[in-house]
Motif scaffolding. Structure first.
Motif, PDB file in Angstrom:
ATOM      1  N   THR A 149       0.849  -1.190   0.000  1.00 12.84           N
ATOM      2  CA  THR A 149       0.000   0.000   0.000  1.00 12.84           C
ATOM      3  C   THR A 149       0.883   1.237   0.000  1.00 12.84           C
ATOM      4  N   LEU A 150       0.530   2.211  -0.826  1.00  9.44           N
ATOM      5  CA  LEU A 150       1.278   3.461  -0.860  1.00  9.44           C
ATOM      6  C   LEU A 150       1.169   4.178   0.486  1.00  9.44           C
ATOM      7  N   PRO A 151       2.247   4.797   0.944  1.00 12.94           N
ATOM      8  CA  PRO A 151       2.168   5.612   2.158  1.00 12.94           C
ATOM      9  C   PRO A 151       1.268   6.826   1.897  1.00 12.94           C
ATOM     10  N   SER A 152       0.407   7.119   2.850  1.00 11.64           N
ATOM     11  CA  SER A 152      -0.534   8.227   2.674  1.00 11.64           C
ATOM     12  C   SER A 152      -0.076   9.469   3.421  1.00 11.64           C
ATOM     13  N   VAL A 153      -0.619  10.590   3.005  1.00 10.28           N
ATOM     14  CA  VAL A 153      -0.425  11.874   3.665  1.00 10.28           C
ATOM     15  C   VAL A 153      -1.825  12.427   3.890  1.00 10.28           C
ATOM     16  N   GLU A 154      -2.085  12.916   5.097  1.00  6.82           N
ATOM     17  CA  GLU A 154      -3.433  13.378   5.426  1.00  6.82           C
ATOM     18  C   GLU A 154      -3.751  14.712   4.773  1.00  6.82           C
ATOM     19  N   VAL A 155      -4.890  14.716   4.080  1.00  8.29           N
ATOM     20  CA  VAL A 155      -5.444  15.937   3.508  1.00  8.29           C
ATOM     21  C   VAL A 155      -6.934  15.954   3.808  1.00  8.29           C
ATOM     22  N   SER A 156      -7.522  17.128   3.707  1.00  6.45           N
ATOM     23  CA  SER A 156      -8.967  17.244   3.855  1.00  6.45           C
ATOM     24  C   SER A 156      -9.488  18.193   2.782  1.00  6.45           C
ATOM     25  N   VAL A 157     -10.771  18.055   2.498  1.00  7.52           N
ATOM     26  CA  VAL A 157     -11.420  18.908   1.510  1.00  7.52           C
ATOM     27  C   VAL A 157     -12.523  19.675   2.218  1.00  7.52           C
ATOM     28  N   GLU A 158     -12.524  20.986   1.988  1.00  4.72           N
ATOM     29  CA  GLU A 158     -13.535  21.843   2.588  1.00  4.72           C
ATOM     30  C   GLU A 158     -13.850  22.975   1.616  1.00  4.72           C
ATOM     31  N   GLY A 159     -15.105  23.120   1.271  1.00  4.95           N
ATOM     32  CA  GLY A 159     -15.505  24.186   0.365  1.00  4.95           C
ATOM     33  C   GLY A 159     -14.803  24.150  -0.977  1.00  4.95           C
ATOM     34  N   GLY A 160     -14.523  22.945  -1.483  1.00  4.87           N
ATOM     35  CA  GLY A 160     -13.876  22.807  -2.780  1.00  4.87           C
ATOM     36  C   GLY A 160     -12.378  23.043  -2.761  1.00  4.87           C
ATOM     37  N   GLN A 161     -11.797  23.227  -1.573  1.00  3.28           N
ATOM     38  CA  GLN A 161     -10.363  23.450  -1.432  1.00  3.28           C
ATOM     39  C   GLN A 161      -9.728  22.250  -0.733  1.00  3.28           C
ATOM     40  N   VAL A 162      -8.485  21.943  -1.105  1.00  2.09           N
ATOM     41  CA  VAL A 162      -7.757  20.814  -0.530  1.00  2.09           C
ATOM     42  C   VAL A 162      -6.709  21.366   0.434  1.00  2.09           C
ATOM     43  N   TYR A 163      -6.689  20.805   1.653  1.00  2.63           N
ATOM     44  CA  TYR A 163      -5.776  21.255   2.699  1.00  2.63           C
ATOM     45  C   TYR A 163      -4.874  20.113   3.160  1.00  2.63           C
ATOM     46  N   LEU A 164      -3.615  20.422   3.378  1.00  2.22           N
ATOM     47  CA  LEU A 164      -2.696  19.491   4.019  1.00  2.22           C
ATOM     48  C   LEU A 164      -2.978  19.568   5.514  1.00  2.22           C
ATOM     49  N   THR A 165      -3.305  18.417   6.123  1.00  7.35           N
ATOM     50  CA  THR A 165      -3.642  18.385   7.548  1.00  7.35           C
ATOM     51  C   THR A 165      -2.800  17.368   8.314  1.00  7.35           C
ATOM     52  N   ASP A 166      -1.763  16.855   7.684  1.00  2.52           N
ATOM     53  CA  ASP A 166      -0.910  15.837   8.295  1.00  2.52           C
ATOM     54  C   ASP A 166       0.059  16.495   9.279  1.00  2.52           C
ATOM     55  N   ASP A 167      -0.013  16.097  10.546  1.00  2.00           N
ATOM     56  CA  ASP A 167       0.855  16.674  11.571  1.00  2.00           C
ATOM     57  C   ASP A 167       2.321  16.325  11.379  1.00  2.00           C
ATOM     58  N   ASP A 168       2.620  15.305  10.570  1.00  2.00           N
ATOM     59  CA  ASP A 168       4.000  14.885  10.349  1.00  2.00           C
ATOM     60  C   ASP A 168       4.585  15.415   9.047  1.00  2.00           C
ATOM     61  N   ALA A 169       3.912  16.372   8.416  1.00  2.00           N
ATOM     62  CA  ALA A 169       4.386  16.906   7.142  1.00  2.00           C
ATOM     63  C   ALA A 169       4.210  18.419   7.114  1.00  2.00           C
ATOM     64  N   ARG A 170       5.238  19.102   6.640  1.00  2.00           N
ATOM     65  CA  ARG A 170       5.185  20.557   6.494  1.00  2.00           C
ATOM     66  C   ARG A 170       5.294  20.894   5.012  1.00  2.00           C
ATOM     67  N   PHE A 171       4.334  21.648   4.500  1.00  2.00           N
ATOM     68  CA  PHE A 171       4.326  22.034   3.096  1.00  2.00           C
ATOM     69  C   PHE A 171       5.580  22.839   2.767  1.00  2.00           C
ATOM     70  N   LEU A 172       6.242  22.460   1.655  1.00  2.00           N
ATOM     71  CA  LEU A 172       7.381  23.219   1.167  1.00  2.00           C
ATOM     72  C   LEU A 172       7.043  23.976  -0.105  1.00  2.00           C
ATOM     73  N   LYS A 173       6.481  23.249  -1.101  1.00  2.00           N
ATOM     74  CA  LYS A 173       6.189  23.911  -2.375  1.00  2.00           C
ATOM     75  C   LYS A 173       5.347  23.025  -3.276  1.00  2.00           C
ATOM     76  N   GLN A 174       4.732  23.643  -4.268  1.00  2.00           N
ATOM     77  CA  GLN A 174       4.069  22.905  -5.328  1.00  2.00           C
ATOM     78  C   GLN A 174       5.149  22.352  -6.241  1.00  2.00           C
ATOM     79  N   GLY A 175       4.943  21.145  -6.737  1.00  2.00           N
ATOM     80  CA  GLY A 175       5.877  20.565  -7.687  1.00  2.00           C
ATOM     81  C   GLY A 175       6.856  19.613  -7.039  1.00  2.00           C
ATOM     82  N   PRO A 176       7.870  19.208  -7.819  1.00  2.30           N
ATOM     83  CA  PRO A 176       8.821  18.193  -7.349  1.00  2.30           C
ATOM     84  C   PRO A 176       9.748  18.723  -6.254  1.00  2.30           C
ATOM     85  N   SER A 177      10.392  17.789  -5.572  1.00  2.00           N
ATOM     86  CA  SER A 177      11.282  18.163  -4.471  1.00  2.00           C
ATOM     87  C   SER A 177      12.558  18.827  -4.956  1.00  2.00           C
TER      88      SER A 177
END
Length: 144
Positions: free
Chosen positions: A99-127
């Motif tokens: 199974t692929l490792p997952s990252v927690e996200v949620s959808v609210e009002g048509g917007q997607v949010y990163l909600t994983d406490d173990d991940a900090r957003f860096l940028k859109q696109g590749p690393s």
């Protein structure tokens, strides 16, 4: 670690098919994550998976190409294993019973949010900004 960070809209993921972003995980490693549509009636329509096949760390999303998604599954470009877009589980090919490792996200009002406490957003696109055009090391019949 992250709190809540707006990533993109559901409409954007639908239009592009998938959407790639980079997080820093709890170990300080930069990790690519892809958003995909999930057609599970019990879900919120979007799931987030680490951008790496469980078989040989092959990228599932390639910049400029995107991700191959067929019949509700994410297809590995190297050996053709297919991961369910909603559960991340694979039941075929070399990656079967993983199974692929997952990252927690949620959808609210048509917007997607990163909600994983173990991940900090860096940028859109590749690393990395490596514009290597090598493509996947494919031994399958798939063409991207």
């Amino acid at each position: 670690m992250s709190g809540r960070h707006r990533l993109t809209s559901v409409d954007t993921v639908e239009e592009e098919g998938t959407w790639l972003f980079t997080v820093r995980d709890e170990h300080g490693e930069d990790t690519e994550v892809l958003l995909v549509l999930c057609r599970d009636p019990d879900g919120d329509g979007i799931e987030a998976w680490v951008n790496s096949c469980t078989h040989e760390s092959q990228e599932l999303y390639r910049e400029g190409v995107g991700t191959v998604v067929r019949d509700g599954g994410i297809v590995c470009p190297k050996h053709g294993s297919m991961f369910d877009a909603c559960s991340g589980h694979c039941d075929n090919g070399p990656a079967a019973q993983t199974t692929l490792p997952s990252v927690e996200v949620s959808v609210e009002g048509g917007q997607v949010y990163l909600t994983d406490d173990d991940a900090r957003f860096l940028k859109q696109g590749p690393s990395s900004d490596d514009d290597s055009d090598d493509g996947p090391n494919s031994t399958s019949h798939l063409r991207l």
